[in-house]
Design a protein around this motif. Sequence first.
Motif, PDB file in Angstrom:
ATOM      1  N   PRO A   1      -8.673   9.924   6.353  1.00 17.58           N
ATOM      2  CA  PRO A   1      -9.546   9.391   5.300  1.00 17.58           C
ATOM      3  C   PRO A   1      -9.061   9.789   3.903  1.00 17.58           C
ATOM      4  O   PRO A   1      -8.457  10.842   3.720  1.00 17.58           O
ATOM      5  N   PHE A   2      -9.347   8.898   2.948  1.00 14.79           N
ATOM      6  CA  PHE A   2      -9.064   9.167   1.540  1.00 14.79           C
ATOM      7  C   PHE A   2     -10.052   8.352   0.707  1.00 14.79           C
ATOM      8  O   PHE A   2     -10.808   7.534   1.245  1.00 14.79           O
ATOM      9  N   GLN A   3     -10.049   8.588  -0.611  1.00 16.27           N
ATOM     10  CA  GLN A   3     -11.011   7.935  -1.506  1.00 16.27           C
ATOM     11  C   GLN A   3     -10.932   6.424  -1.401  1.00 16.27           C
ATOM     12  O   GLN A   3      -9.857   5.839  -1.378  1.00 16.27           O
ATOM     13  N   LYS A   4     -12.086   5.810  -1.362  1.00 14.73           N
ATOM     14  CA  LYS A   4     -12.209   4.360  -1.281  1.00 14.73           C
ATOM     15  C   LYS A   4     -11.597   3.706  -2.519  1.00 14.73           C
ATOM     16  O   LYS A   4     -11.643   4.246  -3.611  1.00 14.73           O
ATOM     17  N   GLY A   5     -11.025   2.533  -2.339  1.00  8.95           N
ATOM     18  CA  GLY A   5     -10.547   1.735  -3.457  1.00  8.95           C
ATOM     19  C   GLY A   5      -9.167   2.089  -3.963  1.00  8.95           C
ATOM     20  O   GLY A   5      -8.902   1.960  -5.154  1.00  8.95           O
ATOM     21  N   ASN A   6      -8.285   2.512  -3.084  1.00  8.03           N
ATOM     22  CA  ASN A   6      -6.915   2.861  -3.466  1.00  8.03           C
ATOM     23  C   ASN A   6      -5.917   2.149  -2.556  1.00  8.03           C
ATOM     24  O   ASN A   6      -5.256   2.784  -1.725  1.00  8.03           O
ATOM     25  N   PRO A   7      -5.794   0.826  -2.689  1.00 10.48           N
ATOM     26  CA  PRO A   7      -4.936   0.068  -1.778  1.00 10.48           C
ATOM     27  C   PRO A   7      -3.457   0.450  -1.842  1.00 10.48           C
ATOM     28  O   PRO A   7      -2.775   0.428  -0.812  1.00 10.48           O
ATOM     29  N   ALA A   8      -2.945   0.810  -3.002  1.00 14.03           N
ATOM     30  CA  ALA A   8      -1.535   1.206  -3.089  1.00 14.03           C
ATOM     31  C   ALA A   8      -1.302   2.536  -2.375  1.00 14.03           C
ATOM     32  O   ALA A   8      -0.276   2.737  -1.730  1.00 14.03           O
ATOM     33  N   PHE A   9      -2.267   3.450  -2.484  1.00 16.56           N
ATOM     34  CA  PHE A   9      -2.177   4.728  -1.773  1.00 16.56           C
ATOM     35  C   PHE A   9      -2.225   4.482  -0.272  1.00 16.56           C
ATOM     36  O   PHE A   9      -1.437   5.050   0.491  1.00 16.56           O
ATOM     37  N   GLN A  10      -3.128   3.606   0.153  1.00 17.16           N
ATOM     38  CA  GLN A  10      -3.236   3.273   1.572  1.00 17.16           C
ATOM     39  C   GLN A  10      -1.926   2.683   2.087  1.00 17.16           C
ATOM     40  O   GLN A  10      -1.437   3.076   3.146  1.00 17.16           O
ATOM     41  N   ALA A  11      -1.347   1.771   1.322  1.00 15.35           N
ATOM     42  CA  ALA A  11      -0.082   1.160   1.735  1.00 15.35           C
ATOM     43  C   ALA A  11       1.026   2.206   1.813  1.00 15.35           C
ATOM     44  O   ALA A  11       1.828   2.199   2.761  1.00 15.35           O
ATOM     45  N   SER A  12       1.074   3.119   0.850  1.00 17.25           N
ATOM     46  CA  SER A  12       2.099   4.174   0.851  1.00 17.25           C
ATOM     47  C   SER A  12       1.948   5.101   2.049  1.00 17.25           C
ATOM     48  O   SER A  12       2.926   5.450   2.707  1.00 17.25           O
ATOM     49  N   LEU A  13       0.707   5.517   2.335  1.00 15.97           N
ATOM     50  CA  LEU A  13       0.472   6.384   3.497  1.00 15.97           C
ATOM     51  C   LEU A  13       0.810   5.667   4.802  1.00 15.97           C
ATOM     52  O   LEU A  13       1.422   6.256   5.694  1.00 15.97           O
ATOM     53  N   ASN A  14       0.410   4.396   4.902  1.00 15.53           N
ATOM     54  CA  ASN A  14       0.708   3.654   6.126  1.00 15.53           C
ATOM     55  C   ASN A  14       2.214   3.483   6.321  1.00 15.53           C
ATOM     56  O   ASN A  14       2.719   3.614   7.441  1.00 15.53           O
ATOM     57  N   LYS A  15       2.942   3.222   5.242  1.00 12.59           N
ATOM     58  CA  LYS A  15       4.403   3.102   5.355  1.00 12.59           C
ATOM     59  C   LYS A  15       5.016   4.435   5.767  1.00 12.59           C
ATOM     60  O   LYS A  15       5.944   4.471   6.578  1.00 12.59           O
ATOM     61  N   ALA A  16       4.504   5.529   5.213  1.00 12.20           N
ATOM     62  CA  ALA A  16       4.994   6.852   5.595  1.00 12.20           C
ATOM     63  C   ALA A  16       4.733   7.105   7.081  1.00 12.20           C
ATOM     64  O   ALA A  16       5.620   7.577   7.801  1.00 12.20           O
ATOM     65  N   LEU A  17       3.529   6.784   7.547  1.00 12.31           N
ATOM     66  CA  LEU A  17       3.212   6.943   8.973  1.00 12.31           C
ATOM     67  C   LEU A  17       4.105   6.067   9.837  1.00 12.31           C
ATOM     68  O   LEU A  17       4.588   6.503  10.885  1.00 12.31           O
ATOM     69  N   GLN A  18       4.338   4.843   9.407  1.00  9.53           N
ATOM     70  CA  GLN A  18       5.186   3.936  10.175  1.00  9.53           C
ATOM     71  C   GLN A  18       6.608   4.472  10.299  1.00  9.53           C
ATOM     72  O   GLN A  18       7.219   4.378  11.364  1.00  9.53           O
ATOM     73  N   ARG A  19       7.128   5.062   9.225  1.00  8.23           N
ATOM     74  CA  ARG A  19       8.488   5.622   9.269  1.00  8.23           C
ATOM     75  C   ARG A  19       8.565   6.813  10.229  1.00  8.23           C
ATOM     76  O   ARG A  19       9.521   6.929  10.996  1.00  8.23           O
TER      77      ARG A  19
END
Length: 166
Positions: free
Chosen positions: A126-144
């Motif tokens: 979980p992280f603060q609501k309303g941060n789509p770029a942060f979400q995308a960055s974390l998801n890309k990091a997890l995917q790698r």
Amino acid sequence: MRFLSGLMLLLPLASPFAQAELIDEVNDRGELRVALSADLAPFSFKQEGRLTGFDVELGELLAKELEVKPSLLITDNDDLLSGVESGKYDVAIIPAAMPPEHEARFDFTEPYSYTYLQSQVNLSIPFQKGNPAFQASLNKALQRIKADGRLAALSQKWLGQDSTQP
């Protein structure tokens, strides 16, 4: 005319897009603030005075992938989510499923681990609501770290099995 030009200067400040994205704050700070509980072996616990465990190493991997330093912050269970919500922490790595009502308060990464108790439980960060770029960055990091096998190895090391697949 003077009023109109003054209003035009203030409009960008009123825009929802004027708010800084969490990923920008993390990059500016040069660190990812990760909230963890202590004494939850094998997830996060102290061993010989050093914080270690699955969640600790996951936080370190994510920070490395985001090209910032990890700041691992031990807190009590009551402060984990409220600290994320208030901005005290960027993320909380919690080895428990989030109840559906938390979806209104937080955004989440894609699942990084799957466990089976009575049914399948997806673990997400979980992280603060309303941060789509942060979400995308974390998801890309997890995917790698999933794609190159580091997450599976971490799961095997601490949990005794590969819990990265449903």
